[in-house]
Design a protein around this motif. Structure first.
Motif, PDB file in Angstrom:
ATOM      1  N   MET A  54      11.703   3.476   4.287  1.00 59.31           N
ATOM      2  CA  MET A  54      11.475   4.357   3.173  1.00 59.31           C
ATOM      3  C   MET A  54      10.131   4.044   2.526  1.00 59.31           C
ATOM      4  N   TRP A  55       9.814   4.800   1.478  1.00 63.23           N
ATOM      5  CA  TRP A  55       8.529   4.657   0.818  1.00 63.23           C
ATOM      6  C   TRP A  55       8.396   3.315   0.091  1.00 63.23           C
ATOM      7  N   TYR A  56       9.510   2.724  -0.346  1.00 63.87           N
ATOM      8  CA  TYR A  56       9.456   1.491  -1.115  1.00 63.87           C
ATOM      9  C   TYR A  56       9.182   0.264  -0.243  1.00 63.87           C
ATOM     10  N   ASN A  57       9.139   0.436   1.072  1.00 63.11           N
ATOM     11  CA  ASN A  57       8.816  -0.687   1.958  1.00 63.11           C
ATOM     12  C   ASN A  57       7.346  -1.104   1.829  1.00 63.11           C
ATOM     13  N   ILE A  58       6.532  -0.257   1.264  1.00 65.37           N
ATOM     14  CA  ILE A  58       5.116  -0.576   1.110  1.00 65.37           C
ATOM     15  C   ILE A  58       4.853  -1.432  -0.130  1.00 65.37           C
ATOM     16  N   ILE A  59       5.799  -1.541  -1.052  1.00 63.73           N
ATOM     17  CA  ILE A  59       5.586  -2.254  -2.314  1.00 63.73           C
ATOM     18  C   ILE A  59       5.215  -3.726  -2.104  1.00 63.73           C
ATOM     19  N   PRO A  60       5.890  -4.512  -1.256  1.00 62.86           N
ATOM     20  CA  PRO A  60       5.478  -5.911  -1.074  1.00 62.86           C
ATOM     21  C   PRO A  60       4.057  -6.036  -0.508  1.00 62.86           C
ATOM     22  N   SER A  61       3.716  -5.213   0.461  1.00 61.59           N
ATOM     23  CA  SER A  61       2.365  -5.255   1.023  1.00 61.59           C
ATOM     24  C   SER A  61       1.329  -4.865  -0.026  1.00 61.59           C
ATOM     25  N   PHE A  62       1.627  -3.845  -0.801  1.00 58.82           N
ATOM     26  CA  PHE A  62       0.713  -3.407  -1.852  1.00 58.82           C
ATOM     27  C   PHE A  62       0.516  -4.504  -2.895  1.00 58.82           C
ATOM     28  N   ALA A  63       1.572  -5.206  -3.261  1.00 60.77           N
ATOM     29  CA  ALA A  63       1.478  -6.288  -4.242  1.00 60.77           C
ATOM     30  C   ALA A  63       0.629  -7.436  -3.701  1.00 60.77           C
ATOM     31  N   ILE A  64       0.783  -7.774  -2.441  1.00 57.67           N
ATOM     32  CA  ILE A  64       0.001  -8.860  -1.851  1.00 57.67           C
ATOM     33  C   ILE A  64      -1.480  -8.497  -1.799  1.00 57.67           C
ATOM     34  N   VAL A  65      -1.797  -7.293  -1.366  1.00 61.45           N
ATOM     35  CA  VAL A  65      -3.198  -6.868  -1.275  1.00 61.45           C
ATOM     36  C   VAL A  65      -3.818  -6.768  -2.667  1.00 61.45           C
ATOM     37  N   THR A  66      -3.100  -6.199  -3.606  1.00 63.13           N
ATOM     38  CA  THR A  66      -3.616  -6.075  -4.967  1.00 63.13           C
ATOM     39  C   THR A  66      -3.847  -7.451  -5.586  1.00 63.13           C
ATOM     40  N   GLY A  67      -2.921  -8.364  -5.377  1.00 62.77           N
ATOM     41  CA  GLY A  67      -3.092  -9.722  -5.901  1.00 62.77           C
ATOM     42  C   GLY A  67      -4.251 -10.445  -5.247  1.00 62.77           C
ATOM     43  N   ALA A  68      -4.410 -10.272  -3.945  1.00 64.89           N
ATOM     44  CA  ALA A  68      -5.497 -10.941  -3.236  1.00 64.89           C
ATOM     45  C   ALA A  68      -6.860 -10.412  -3.677  1.00 64.89           C
ATOM     46  N   LEU A  69      -6.945  -9.151  -4.033  1.00 57.11           N
ATOM     47  CA  LEU A  69      -8.213  -8.583  -4.478  1.00 57.11           C
ATOM     48  C   LEU A  69      -8.451  -8.786  -5.968  1.00 57.11           C
ATOM     49  N   GLY A  70      -7.411  -8.860  -6.749  1.00 57.07           N
ATOM     50  CA  GLY A  70      -7.564  -8.980  -8.197  1.00 57.07           C
ATOM     51  C   GLY A  70      -7.651 -10.410  -8.700  1.00 57.07           C
ATOM     52  N   LEU A  71      -7.077 -11.345  -7.986  1.00 58.16           N
ATOM     53  CA  LEU A  71      -7.057 -12.734  -8.432  1.00 58.16           C
ATOM     54  C   LEU A  71      -8.455 -13.352  -8.564  1.00 58.16           C
ATOM     55  N   PRO A  72      -9.362 -13.164  -7.611  1.00 52.88           N
ATOM     56  CA  PRO A  72     -10.706 -13.742  -7.794  1.00 52.88           C
ATOM     57  C   PRO A  72     -11.423 -13.214  -9.033  1.00 52.88           C
ATOM     58  N   ALA A  73     -11.266 -11.953  -9.351  1.00 49.51           N
ATOM     59  CA  ALA A  73     -11.905 -11.391 -10.538  1.00 49.51           C
ATOM     60  C   ALA A  73     -11.343 -12.031 -11.808  1.00 49.51           C
TER      61      ALA A  73
END
Length: 70
Positions: A1-20
């Motif tokens: 389903m569409w909610y299967n993307i939420i963990p991947s999205f959280a990991i990518v967002t965290g990996a890109l936002g954490l250095p900033a």
């Protein structure tokens, strides 16, 4: 389903936002909470430090030389 993307999205967002966020925190520590958001503010900070020896102590015209040193 569409909610299967939420963990991947959280990991990518965290990996890109954490250095900033880390850089912003280090900036606050290094510059003692001064607001240096714009380039002109950073130039004025460095100018104050160069003229008076301390960017955090306000000085008047008595510390600015009349003629440039050569």
């Amino acid at each position: 389903m569409w909610y299967n993307i939420i963990p991947s999205f959280a990991i990518v967002t965290g990996a890109l936002g954490l250095p900033a966020l880390i850089i912003a925190g280090l900036h606050k520590l290094a510059y003692n909470n001064r607001d240096l958001q714009y380039q002109t503010q950073r130039f004025m900070f460095l100018r104050d430090e160069r003229i008076s020896g301390s960017a955090f102590k306000p000085v008047g015209l008595e510390n600015i030389p009349d003629e440039p040193s050569e």
